[in-house]
Motif scaffolding. Structure first.
Motif, PDB file in Angstrom:
ATOM      1  N   LEU A  53       0.830  -1.210   0.000  1.00 25.62           N
ATOM      2  CA  LEU A  53       0.000   0.000   0.000  1.00 25.62           C
ATOM      3  C   LEU A  53       0.862   1.257   0.000  1.00 25.62           C
ATOM      4  O   LEU A  53       0.562   2.225  -0.700  1.00 25.62           O
ATOM      5  CB  LEU A  53      -0.947  -0.005   1.204  1.00 25.62           C
ATOM      6  CG  LEU A  53      -2.072  -1.046   1.150  1.00 25.62           C
ATOM      7  CD1 LEU A  53      -2.808  -1.103   2.477  1.00 25.62           C
ATOM      8  CD2 LEU A  53      -3.029  -0.759   0.003  1.00 25.62           C
ATOM      9  N   ARG A  54       1.951   1.241   0.779  1.00 26.71           N
ATOM     10  CA  ARG A  54       2.866   2.393   0.779  1.00 26.71           C
ATOM     11  C   ARG A  54       3.465   2.618  -0.608  1.00 26.71           C
ATOM     12  O   ARG A  54       3.643   3.759  -1.032  1.00 26.71           O
ATOM     13  CB  ARG A  54       3.984   2.185   1.791  1.00 26.71           C
ATOM     14  CG  ARG A  54       3.578   2.512   3.196  1.00 26.71           C
ATOM     15  CD  ARG A  54       4.775   2.510   4.149  1.00 26.71           C
ATOM     16  NE  ARG A  54       4.315   2.088   5.456  1.00 26.71           N
ATOM     17  CZ  ARG A  54       4.463   0.878   5.976  1.00 26.71           C
ATOM     18  NH1 ARG A  54       5.112  -0.060   5.328  1.00 26.71           N
ATOM     19  NH2 ARG A  54       3.982   0.595   7.163  1.00 26.71           N
ATOM     20  N   SER A  55       3.789   1.527  -1.299  1.00 26.23           N
ATOM     21  CA  SER A  55       4.373   1.661  -2.643  1.00 26.23           C
ATOM     22  C   SER A  55       3.376   2.270  -3.630  1.00 26.23           C
ATOM     23  O   SER A  55       3.778   2.816  -4.657  1.00 26.23           O
ATOM     24  CB  SER A  55       4.873   0.306  -3.158  1.00 26.23           C
ATOM     25  OG  SER A  55       3.791  -0.509  -3.565  1.00 26.23           O
ATOM     26  N   LEU A  56       2.091   2.172  -3.297  1.00 25.66           N
ATOM     27  CA  LEU A  56       1.048   2.790  -4.126  1.00 25.66           C
ATOM     28  C   LEU A  56       0.708   4.202  -3.626  1.00 25.66           C
ATOM     29  O   LEU A  56      -0.266   4.795  -4.046  1.00 25.66           O
ATOM     30  CB  LEU A  56      -0.215   1.920  -4.108  1.00 25.66           C
ATOM     31  CG  LEU A  56      -0.053   0.542  -4.732  1.00 25.66           C
ATOM     32  CD1 LEU A  56      -1.296  -0.313  -4.467  1.00 25.66           C
ATOM     33  CD2 LEU A  56       0.216   0.657  -6.223  1.00 25.66           C
ATOM     34  N   ASP A  57       1.531   4.703  -2.714  1.00 29.26           N
ATOM     35  CA  ASP A  57       1.396   6.045  -2.137  1.00 29.26           C
ATOM     36  C   ASP A  57       0.158   6.185  -1.256  1.00 29.26           C
ATOM     37  O   ASP A  57      -0.369   7.275  -1.095  1.00 29.26           O
ATOM     38  CB  ASP A  57       1.412   7.116  -3.229  1.00 29.26           C
ATOM     39  CG  ASP A  57       1.937   8.443  -2.701  1.00 29.26           C
ATOM     40  OD1 ASP A  57       2.740   8.436  -1.738  1.00 29.26           O
ATOM     41  OD2 ASP A  57       1.540   9.492  -3.233  1.00 29.26           O
ATOM     42  N   VAL A  58      -0.300   5.081  -0.681  1.00 35.11           N
ATOM     43  CA  VAL A  58      -1.381   5.134   0.307  1.00 35.11           C
ATOM     44  C   VAL A  58      -0.746   5.482   1.640  1.00 35.11           C
ATOM     45  O   VAL A  58       0.221   4.856   2.060  1.00 35.11           O
ATOM     46  CB  VAL A  58      -2.132   3.784   0.393  1.00 35.11           C
ATOM     47  CG1 VAL A  58      -3.171   3.802   1.495  1.00 35.11           C
ATOM     48  CG2 VAL A  58      -2.761   3.432  -0.955  1.00 35.11           C
TER      49      VAL A  58
END
Length: 79
Positions: A53-58
């Protein structure tokens, strides 16, 4: 469950503490006994989901939609 002196603020922190103390113990066992997940596996998979999710900028505070049936995989997102 955990010591009152431990700083447990959320489910992620609780999972990390349980994984460190009881990594190879069963955290999830399905009703039919077919799927077994240890605390270590639960912590690792939850971390993978969080990193994805962090890699998707969430980021914290963002809203996302999760459509899952009742399954072990849902726990990886929940924790």
């Amino acid at each position: 469950m955990y010591e009152s002196s431990e700083n447990i603020f959320n489910l992620a922190a609780l999972t990390e503490v349980k994984a460190a103390k009881n990594g190879d113990k069963i955290a999830v066992l399905t009703g039919n006994g077919e799927i077994i997940v240890t605390y270590k596996q639960l912590d690792e998979m939850a971390a993978r989901v969080a990193n994805g999710l962090r890699s998707l900028d969430v980021r914290k505070g963002d809203k996302i939609v999760i459509l899952f049936p009742n399954s072990v995989e849902f726990l990886y997102i929940w924790f």
